[in-house]
Design a protein around this motif. Structure first.
Motif, PDB file in Angstrom:
ATOM      1  N   LYS A  23       0.756  -1.146   0.096  1.00 38.82           N
ATOM      2  CA  LYS A  23       0.303  -0.495   0.085  1.00 38.82           C
ATOM      3  C   LYS A  23       1.247   1.056  -0.168  1.00 38.82           C
ATOM      4  CE  LYS A  23      -3.940  -1.757   2.218  1.00 38.82           C
ATOM      5  NZ  LYS A  23      -3.928  -2.295   3.852  1.00 38.82           N
ATOM      6  N   ALA A  24       1.777   1.201   1.007  1.00 44.61           N
ATOM      7  CA  ALA A  24       2.551   2.084   1.337  1.00 44.61           C
ATOM      8  C   ALA A  24       3.673   2.523  -0.651  1.00 44.61           C
ATOM      9  CB  ALA A  24       4.028   1.891   1.912  1.00 44.61           C
ATOM     10  N   ALA A  25       3.817   1.868  -1.067  1.00 40.17           N
ATOM     11  CA  ALA A  25       4.805   2.374  -2.495  1.00 40.17           C
ATOM     12  C   ALA A  25       3.738   2.680  -3.171  1.00 40.17           C
ATOM     13  CB  ALA A  25       5.233   0.758  -3.107  1.00 40.17           C
ATOM     14  N   VAL A  26       2.464   1.935  -3.377  1.00 33.83           N
ATOM     15  CA  VAL A  26       1.236   2.116  -4.745  1.00 33.83           C
ATOM     16  C   VAL A  26       1.399   3.810  -4.111  1.00 33.83           C
ATOM     17  CG1 VAL A  26      -1.509   2.254  -5.020  1.00 33.83           C
ATOM     18  CG2 VAL A  26       0.297   0.440  -4.544  1.00 33.83           C
ATOM     19  N   VAL A  27       0.954   4.031  -2.720  1.00 32.27           N
ATOM     20  CA  VAL A  27       0.533   5.745  -2.572  1.00 32.27           C
ATOM     21  C   VAL A  27       1.715   6.746  -3.059  1.00 32.27           C
ATOM     22  CG1 VAL A  27       0.370   6.969  -0.986  1.00 32.27           C
ATOM     23  CG2 VAL A  27      -1.144   5.324  -0.318  1.00 32.27           C
ATOM     24  N   GLY A  28       2.657   6.486  -3.299  1.00 34.20           N
ATOM     25  CA  GLY A  28       4.142   6.855  -3.618  1.00 34.20           C
ATOM     26  C   GLY A  28       4.280   6.918  -4.945  1.00 34.20           C
ATOM     27  N   LEU A  29       3.570   5.721  -5.678  1.00 33.65           N
ATOM     28  CA  LEU A  29       3.696   5.968  -6.475  1.00 33.65           C
ATOM     29  C   LEU A  29       2.526   6.966  -7.346  1.00 33.65           C
ATOM     30  CD1 LEU A  29       4.839   4.841  -9.720  1.00 33.65           C
ATOM     31  CD2 LEU A  29       3.040   2.617  -9.266  1.00 33.65           C
ATOM     32  N   ILE A  30       0.948   6.756  -6.741  1.00 31.52           N
ATOM     33  CA  ILE A  30      -0.055   7.632  -6.814  1.00 31.52           C
ATOM     34  C   ILE A  30       0.651   8.927  -7.419  1.00 31.52           C
ATOM     35  CG2 ILE A  30      -1.947   8.395  -6.473  1.00 31.52           C
ATOM     36  CD1 ILE A  30      -2.981   5.228  -5.587  1.00 31.52           C
ATOM     37  N   ILE A  31       1.485   9.386  -6.009  1.00 28.92           N
ATOM     38  CA  ILE A  31       1.903  10.642  -5.611  1.00 28.92           C
ATOM     39  C   ILE A  31       2.617  11.391  -7.057  1.00 28.92           C
ATOM     40  CG2 ILE A  31       3.209  12.057  -4.301  1.00 28.92           C
ATOM     41  CD1 ILE A  31       1.629  11.103  -1.553  1.00 28.92           C
ATOM     42  N   LEU A  32       3.778  10.046  -6.728  1.00 24.91           N
ATOM     43  CA  LEU A  32       5.005  10.670  -7.804  1.00 24.91           C
ATOM     44  C   LEU A  32       4.523  11.281  -9.726  1.00 24.91           C
ATOM     45  CD1 LEU A  32       7.858  10.657  -8.144  1.00 24.91           C
ATOM     46  CD2 LEU A  32       7.783   8.500  -8.868  1.00 24.91           C
ATOM     47  N   VAL A  33       3.278   9.939  -9.516  1.00 22.74           N
ATOM     48  CA  VAL A  33       2.509  10.140 -11.470  1.00 22.74           C
ATOM     49  C   VAL A  33       1.934  11.598 -11.079  1.00 22.74           C
ATOM     50  CG1 VAL A  33       0.690   9.195 -12.429  1.00 22.74           C
ATOM     51  CG2 VAL A  33       1.972   7.895 -11.791  1.00 22.74           C
ATOM     52  N   MET A  34       0.901  11.721  -9.979  1.00 21.77           N
ATOM     53  CA  MET A  34       0.134  13.436  -9.842  1.00 21.77           C
ATOM     54  C   MET A  34       1.141  14.474  -9.248  1.00 21.77           C
ATOM     55  SD  MET A  34      -2.010  13.035  -6.737  1.00 21.77           S
ATOM     56  CE  MET A  34      -2.850  14.176  -6.668  1.00 21.77           C
ATOM     57  N   LEU A  35       2.472  14.523  -8.860  1.00 23.53           N
ATOM     58  CA  LEU A  35       3.590  15.821  -9.285  1.00 23.53           C
ATOM     59  C   LEU A  35       4.126  15.646 -10.560  1.00 23.53           C
ATOM     60  CD1 LEU A  35       5.434  14.841  -5.933  1.00 23.53           C
ATOM     61  CD2 LEU A  35       3.922  16.920  -6.852  1.00 23.53           C
ATOM     62  N   ALA A 217      18.620  13.707  -5.094  1.00 24.85           N
ATOM     63  CA  ALA A 217      19.129  14.594  -5.912  1.00 24.85           C
ATOM     64  C   ALA A 217      18.259  16.379  -6.112  1.00 24.85           C
ATOM     65  CB  ALA A 217      18.983  14.083  -7.202  1.00 24.85           C
ATOM     66  N   ILE A 218      17.101  15.544  -5.320  1.00 27.66           N
ATOM     67  CA  ILE A 218      16.037  16.631  -5.394  1.00 27.66           C
ATOM     68  C   ILE A 218      16.526  17.451  -4.290  1.00 27.66           C
ATOM     69  CG2 ILE A 218      13.859  17.550  -4.758  1.00 27.66           C
ATOM     70  CD1 ILE A 218      12.656  14.782  -7.151  1.00 27.66           C
ATOM     71  N   VAL A 265       6.947  16.600  -0.012  1.00 24.71           N
ATOM     72  CA  VAL A 265       5.829  15.427  -0.664  1.00 24.71           C
ATOM     73  C   VAL A 265       6.686  14.591  -1.539  1.00 24.71           C
ATOM     74  CG1 VAL A 265       3.540  15.588  -1.578  1.00 24.71           C
ATOM     75  CG2 VAL A 265       3.803  16.411   0.386  1.00 24.71           C
ATOM     76  N   THR A 266       7.072  15.982  -2.072  1.00 29.70           N
ATOM     77  CA  THR A 266       8.336  15.139  -3.120  1.00 29.70           C
ATOM     78  C   THR A 266       8.917  13.255  -2.675  1.00 29.70           C
ATOM     79  OG1 THR A 266       7.970  16.619  -4.294  1.00 29.70           O
ATOM     80  CG2 THR A 266       8.816  15.336  -5.364  1.00 29.70           C
ATOM     81  N   ILE A 267       9.571  14.040  -1.849  1.00 26.79           N
ATOM     82  CA  ILE A 267      10.688  13.119  -0.874  1.00 26.79           C
ATOM     83  C   ILE A 267      10.308  12.301  -0.423  1.00 26.79           C
ATOM     84  CG2 ILE A 267      12.727  13.221   0.322  1.00 26.79           C
ATOM     85  CD1 ILE A 267      12.749  15.013  -2.052  1.00 26.79           C
ATOM     86  N   LEU A 268       9.135  12.186   0.295  1.00 24.69           N
ATOM     87  CA  LEU A 268       8.345  10.937   0.556  1.00 24.69           C
ATOM     88  C   LEU A 268       7.990   9.807  -0.584  1.00 24.69           C
ATOM     89  CD1 LEU A 268       7.387  10.166   3.294  1.00 24.69           C
ATOM     90  CD2 LEU A 268       5.245  11.436   2.421  1.00 24.69           C
ATOM     91  N   SER A 269       7.147  10.418  -1.408  1.00 24.48           N
ATOM     92  CA  SER A 269       6.583   9.791  -2.828  1.00 24.48           C
ATOM     93  C   SER A 269       7.772   8.703  -2.932  1.00 24.48           C
ATOM     94  CB  SER A 269       5.683  10.341  -3.416  1.00 24.48           C
ATOM     95  OG  SER A 269       6.925  11.400  -4.217  1.00 24.48           O
ATOM     96  N   LEU A 270       8.466   9.161  -3.572  1.00 25.41           N
ATOM     97  CA  LEU A 270      10.034   8.533  -3.583  1.00 25.41           C
ATOM     98  C   LEU A 270      10.531   7.711  -3.455  1.00 25.41           C
ATOM     99  CD1 LEU A 270      11.485  11.193  -5.528  1.00 25.41           C
ATOM    100  CD2 LEU A 270      11.162   9.617  -7.070  1.00 25.41           C
ATOM    101  N   ASN A 271      10.869   7.903  -0.963  1.00 28.31           N
ATOM    102  CA  ASN A 271      11.045   6.901  -0.548  1.00 28.31           C
ATOM    103  C   ASN A 271      10.046   6.031  -0.462  1.00 28.31           C
ATOM    104  OD1 ASN A 271      13.145   7.928  -0.114  1.00 28.31           O
ATOM    105  ND2 ASN A 271      12.437  10.014   1.442  1.00 28.31           N
ATOM    106  N   LEU A 272       8.789   6.038  -0.375  1.00 26.00           N
ATOM    107  CA  LEU A 272       8.399   5.299  -0.356  1.00 26.00           C
ATOM    108  C   LEU A 272       7.929   4.056  -1.231  1.00 26.00           C
ATOM    109  CD1 LEU A 272       4.733   7.060   0.960  1.00 26.00           C
ATOM    110  CD2 LEU A 272       5.481   5.411   1.969  1.00 26.00           C
TER     111      LEU A 272
END
Lengths: 287, 309
Positions: A23-35, A217-218, A265-272
């Motif tokens: 679930k955590a990875a999916v949340v990360g992926l969704i946030i990243l795609v939105m970004l 990098a970010i 939020v960006t870093i969190l999504s990539l870490n998840l």
């Protein structure tokens, strides 16, 4: 050949199937795609241009016109944060791309051939790792000067040793396997073996490292922006926005809140996503 | 053990020579003439030529590099600042205690929060304690230290008014910078301690300790913790490098006169000898810390000791 292809596909399909359960990875992926979508369609999403100043509306708190308020030049912070995603993601992905191409090739060749080239590469890696990453990036920026391209190069080069190490370690374990021996016995040239057999099989650790690497990098780019050595104004880079806003922190904390949240939020999504990918792709954790 | 320590000390020398060559080469080929930086645009050609000769800038590149290293090793001389004309080594040594103190305080915060949190999380795996601890660890890892510093200033200096937002002389002034620098690192240490501890927990000797009837507290402190330490010490050593880098940013936020701020100011003024000296000095410190970590391994891990008997 068909058996090999089928097995490779099933590995990635299996990984995707297991990633979807995390679930955590999916949340990360969704946030990243939105970004990424926000970055691509920044022109459409942002209500104002990121450079447009309105001296009649300086330092406004968040309101219905300016959702995140305005800065000391009356520029719309929401629009600047939206455009900032474009800059930060671009730096993150391209810097990691540079690190991956340079470091990955060095690591792959060093690991595969060994010998003097391996010794030179690994000593160079040791030397570069003796300087903290952000300091190395600062040194390179001080030589090249500020600007988005130089920043990407600086952050990318400072991450080269990490990728050289990851890929080399992976190649060292792969080159002893039977399928590499079989390819060699069938008369494949070294170049073909490296690019067709070795590199595709190092992808799992590289993907994990790259996902977390984009976050690093970010952060490095934002850190450089914060100390005034990164992207220069009026470009809306999140780190330099935080630096500009901190002088108004006493009465107008919203100037720093939104760029800070955007970075987090960006870093969190990539870490998840990175953590999830590690669980899925790292064979040691699979049992 | 002494053989092991000596071997590690000898390994630092080529790495430091490599770092000095890398940094010297980079700075050497930086656009801009240091003589113009010192004398200004309006200087006469004669004085430019004279200073260039005095500084040895007409020598071949490798001769210049050799002289630079020799001056550092023999006379502890890193040249003079182009801007202030003061010896670079003196400027760095004057500022270094602040940077070192900041980084050490960061390590202290990182270890004193990270290690207990990681242990607690592993011991209470899959409970709400584990979930909450790891959620905060994830937030800590994702939060840029410069934003965290700003938020801490906002809370403790602006809203509550209990701690100062700048300076680095009193204990009160050190709290916010140390928290800023150490919290992100604490999150990484917590995650590492947890996963390392969980791995140790699966070992047979832990099961044996439990089946002997030892209390869980004893199992954790006497058997699990010691074996968890190797990867944790490694990550703390690596974190020190991160903290030295992070100190540059933290010094900027809290206006602390350290090596980081010195370097940032030097970059702005194109005072490249100071930049060069600063990078070398921090890399040297980082190498010494890594050396210390490696020596520590020897004491913690009997397997390493046995190799060098």
């Amino acid at each position: 050949m068909s058996v090999y292809t089928e097995k490779r596909q099933s590995l990635w399909l299996d990984a995707w199937r297991r990633l979807r359960k995390n679930k955590a990875a999916v949340v990360g992926l969704i946030i990243l795609v939105m970004l990424v979508i926000v970055a691509i369609f920044a022109d459409v999403i942002a209500p104002f241009d990121f450079t447009t100043q309105n001296l009649n509306a300086v330092l406004q708190k968040p309101n219905s016109t300016h959702w995140f308020g305005t800065d000391n030049f009356g520029r719309d912070i929401f629009s600047r944060v939206v455009y900032g995603s474009r800059i930060s993601l671009r730096i993150g992905f391209i810097a990691v791309g540079i690190a991956l191409i340079v470091g990955g090739s060095m690591g792959a060749i060093a690991g595969y051939f060994g010998g003097w080239f391996d010794t030179i590469v690994m000593r160079l890696v040791d030397i570069m790792l003796a300087v903290p990453t952000i300091l190395l990036a600062i040194s390179i920026v001080s030589v090249l000067g500020p600007g988005i391209t130089n920043l990407m190069i600086a952050v990318g080069v400072s991450n080269v040793p990490t990728y050289a190490r990851v890929v080399r370690a992976s190649v060292l374990s792969i080159k002893e396997t039977q399928y590499i021996e079989a390819a060699r016995a069938m008369g494949s040239r070294d170049f073909t073996i490296i690019f067709k057999h070795v590199i595709p099989n190092t992808l799992a650790p590289v993907i994990v490292q790259s996902t977390i690497g984009v976050a690093g990098a970010i952060l490095s780019a934002a850190g450089l922006g914060f100390i005034g050595l990164g992207i220069q104004p009026p470009n809306p880079e999140w780190g330099s926005m935080l630096n500009a806003g901190r002088h108004f922190i006493r009465d107008h904390p919203h100037l720093t809140t939104y760029p800070g949240l955007a970075i987090m939020v960006t870093i969190l999504s990539l870490n998840l996503l990175g953590d999830g990918l590690r669980d899925v792709l790292d064979p040691k954790l699979q049992d | 053990m002494i053989k092991y320590i000596l071997r590690r000390i000898l390994l630092v020398i080529p790495v430091m020579l490599g770092v000095s060559f890398l940094v010297f080469t980079m700075i050497h080929f930086t656009p801009g003439d240091p003589v113009i930086t010192i004398l200004g645009e309006t200087a006469s050609q004669e004085s430019i030529d004279q200073l260039r000769e005095e500084l040895g800038l007409n020598d071949p590149f490798l001769v210049q590099y050799f002289n630079y290293v020799r001056n550092i090793v023999v006379d502890q001389d890193m040249g003079r600042s182009y801007v202030t004309n003061r010896p670079v080594a003196n400027e760095i040594i004057a500022k270094f205690p602040n940077t070192l103190r900041l980084a050490l305080l960061g390590v202290l915060v990182s270890v004193s929060i990270g290690v207990p949190l990681g242990i607690l999380s592993a011991v209470k795996q899959y409970t709400w304690i584990d979930n909450v601890a790891m959620f905060f660890a994830l937030i800590g890892v994702s939060m840029p230290i410069f934003w965290q510093g700003i938020l801490l200033i906002l809370l403790f200096s602006v809203v509550l008014g209990v701690l100062p937002s700048s300076g680095f002389n009193t204990v009160q002034q050190m709290i916010l910078p140390a928290l800023t620098l150490g919290t992100g690192s604490a999150a990484i240490v917590a995650r590492m301690t947890r996963s390392s501890m969980l791995e140790v927990y699966r070992q047979d000797y832990i099961r044996t300790a439990r089946s002997k009837g030892l209390r869980e507290f004893m199992v954790v402190t006497r058997h699990a913790l010691r074996n968890t330490l190797i990867p944790v010490v490694t990550i703390i050593g690596l974190q020190f490098g991160f903290l030295l880098g992070g100190a540059i940013v933290t010094e900027t936020i809290f206006s602390i006169p350290g090596v980081g701020r010195l370097m940032v100011d030097a970059i702005r003024q194109r005072d490249m000898l100071v930049v060069q000296g600063g990078v070398l000095f921090i890399a040297f410190t980082f190498s010494i810390v890594n050396l210390g970590v490696d020596v520590l391994y020897g004491f913690i891990d009997p397997k390493i000791r046995a190799q060098y008997k």
